[in-house]
Motif scaffolding. Structure first.
Motif, PDB file in Angstrom:
ATOM      1  N   TRP A   1      -3.289   5.733   1.416  1.00 40.55           N
ATOM      2  CA  TRP A   1      -3.655   6.465   2.624  1.00 40.55           C
ATOM      3  C   TRP A   1      -3.018   7.847   2.659  1.00 40.55           C
ATOM      4  CZ3 TRP A   1      -3.339   2.827   7.547  1.00 40.55           C
ATOM      5  CH2 TRP A   1      -4.390   1.892   7.472  1.00 40.55           C
TER       6      TRP A   1
ATOM      7  N   LEU B   1       1.493   5.283   1.547  1.00 43.58           N
ATOM      8  CA  LEU B   1       1.215   6.349   2.512  1.00 43.58           C
ATOM      9  C   LEU B   1       1.700   7.663   1.921  1.00 43.58           C
ATOM     10  CD1 LEU B   1       0.298   7.315   5.315  1.00 43.58           C
ATOM     11  CD2 LEU B   1       2.614   6.846   6.131  1.00 43.58           C
TER      12      LEU B   1
ATOM     13  N   ARG C   1      -4.035  -0.213  -1.169  1.00 43.09           N
ATOM     14  CA  ARG C   1      -4.722   0.954  -0.616  1.00 43.09           C
ATOM     15  C   ARG C   1      -3.813   2.178  -0.681  1.00 43.09           C
ATOM     16  NH1 ARG C   1      -7.221  -1.524   3.591  1.00 43.09           N
ATOM     17  NH2 ARG C   1      -6.249  -3.565   3.352  1.00 43.09           N
TER      18      ARG C   1
ATOM     19  N   GLY D   1      -4.510   7.610   7.038  1.00 41.85           N
ATOM     20  CA  GLY D   1      -3.485   6.892   7.789  1.00 41.85           C
ATOM     21  C   GLY D   1      -2.660   7.812   8.652  1.00 41.85           C
ATOM     22  N   GLY D   2      -3.269   8.553   9.573  1.00 40.73           N
ATOM     23  CA  GLY D   2      -4.683   8.390   9.864  1.00 40.73           C
ATOM     24  C   GLY D   2      -5.311   9.705  10.287  1.00 40.73           C
TER      25      GLY D   2
ATOM     26  N   ASP E   1     -11.105   3.298   3.996  1.00 37.96           N
ATOM     27  CA  ASP E   1     -10.429   2.912   5.239  1.00 37.96           C
ATOM     28  C   ASP E   1     -10.365   4.126   6.155  1.00 37.96           C
ATOM     29  OD1 ASP E   1      -9.874   0.448   4.061  1.00 37.96           O
ATOM     30  OD2 ASP E   1      -7.850   1.040   3.455  1.00 37.96           O
TER      31      ASP E   1
ATOM     32  N   SER F   1       0.845  -1.188   0.000  1.00 37.37           N
ATOM     33  CA  SER F   1       0.000   0.000   0.000  1.00 37.37           C
ATOM     34  C   SER F   1       0.881   1.240   0.000  1.00 37.37           C
ATOM     35  CB  SER F   1      -0.942  -0.021   1.209  1.00 37.37           C
ATOM     36  OG  SER F   1      -1.829  -1.127   1.137  1.00 37.37           O
TER      37      SER F   1
ATOM     38  N   GLY G   1      -7.946   5.944   2.082  1.00 36.53           N
ATOM     39  CA  GLY G   1      -8.273   6.148   3.484  1.00 36.53           C
ATOM     40  C   GLY G   1      -7.302   7.056   4.200  1.00 36.53           C
TER      41      GLY G   1
END
Length: 326
Positions: A41, A7, A39, A75-76, A103, A5, A73
């Motif tokens: 993030w 970030l 994903r 992260g976070g 997410d 994924s 999503g």
């Protein structure tokens, strides 16, 4: 192959603008989707000149419009900065716009600057104490269990996958107790990695949302055609880490050849310490280092941080990395 994924801090380059950073992030998300990443993030940070992801839900709407299949999503989201009801509405809205793709990673660290607390009108120290209760309330706003006297609309019934973030034992213990997947920020805080994962797995309690422990660990990943080129590109991240740790964060700087050789011993030791959760080099080097890290941690997924000053270089890094692991 282990799931990979991305970030993204939505970095603003020296000489660049937030608008350019948003466009770069959309292009990076499209690249990640085409390459087969799991994903994408975006992290919440505030009052940092080089990071444009503060309004995380808004940025995710932008990323969602630019993509079609990759999960997106936070992260976070640092929950002490917010109240659960507003976050339920925001991420319920994202689920309505991009169903089945959302997410929501939750963190307890609100940020150390008291000016941010004042700007947010939050007592962050007290809010951190309520973090476990707020996580349970947020989940209830999505699931309806237990029933609450008010509904989030959108929110109730949304298919949002909740994650617990952490860099210490606290997040590991809470994720285990609540039966949540756990993401560890080992790319910048590797000290408690092994102990936190052991505690999480040993004390995990199955929930209706997760039957067995699931770990995602973060690494700084920069892949290029050669080790030398990757080290050069990665010097921008090195500068960013040093600036953050010395209290002088700013916009993302261009790479500098031989940067590490210019550093005093303390700063060099800090960077070398964080290298235990990094893979910087050619495709062969990156594949080897990720493999060693996965063997050490038993991670189910790896999430790759590691911005580059030239956005095209990071897109190329993502492509080379995932090809190297096939």
């Amino acid at each position: 192959m282990i799931k990979l994924s991305v970030l993204d801090l939505v970095t603003v380059r020296e000489g660049g603008t937030a608008r350019e950073a948003m466009a770069d992030s959309a292009a990076l998300a499209q690249c990640a989707e085409a390459a087969g990443y799991e994903r994408y993030w975006v992290a919440e940070h505030h009052a940092m000149d080089g990071v444009a992801g503060g309004a995380t839900a808004v940025v995710l709407a932008h990323i969602g419009q630019a993509t079609s299949t990759i999960r997106i999503g936070a992260g976070g989201i640092m929950l002490p900065n917010h109240n659960p009801f507003v976050i339920a509405e925001q991420f319920g809205t994202l689920d309505a716009l991009f169903p089945g793709r959302i997410d929501l990673g939750l963190g307890r660290a609100p940020g150390a600057d008291p000016r941010i607390a004042q700007a947010l009108r939050r007592d962050l120290a007290r809010a951190s104490d309520y973090f476990p209760q707020d996580v349970v309330e947020l989940r209830a706003l999505f699931t309806g269990e237990p029933a609450l006297p008010i509904r989030a609309t959108p929110g109730l019934g949304a298919d949002v996958q909740l994650w617990m973030l952490g860099s210490s034992l606290f997040g590991a213990q809470l994720a285990a107790a609540l039966g949540m997947p756990y993401a560890f920020a080992s790319h910048f805080a590797p000290d408690h990695l092994d102990q936190a994962l052991e505690v999480y797995r040993r004390t995990f309690k199955p929930s209706p949302w997760l039957e067995r422990p699931h770990v995602m660990a973060a690494m700084t990943v920069t892949c290029a055609e050669s080790d030398e080129e990757a080290e050069f590109l990665g010097s921008s991240m090195d500068q960013s880490f040093v600036a953050l740790r010395t209290g002088t964060p700013g916009r993302f700087k261009p790479p500098v050849a031989g940067y590490r050789q210019t550093l005093p011993p303390g700063q060099l030791a800090m960077l070398e310490h964080m290298r235990q959760a990094s893979a910087v080099g050619s495709a062969q080097t990156v594949a080897r280092e990720i493999g060693k890290f996965v063997e050490r941690t038993g991670a189910d997924e790896i999430i790759a941080s590691g911005a580059t000053f030239d956005p095209a270089a990071r897109r190329r890094s993502l492509e080379l990395t995932i090809k190297a692991l096939v």
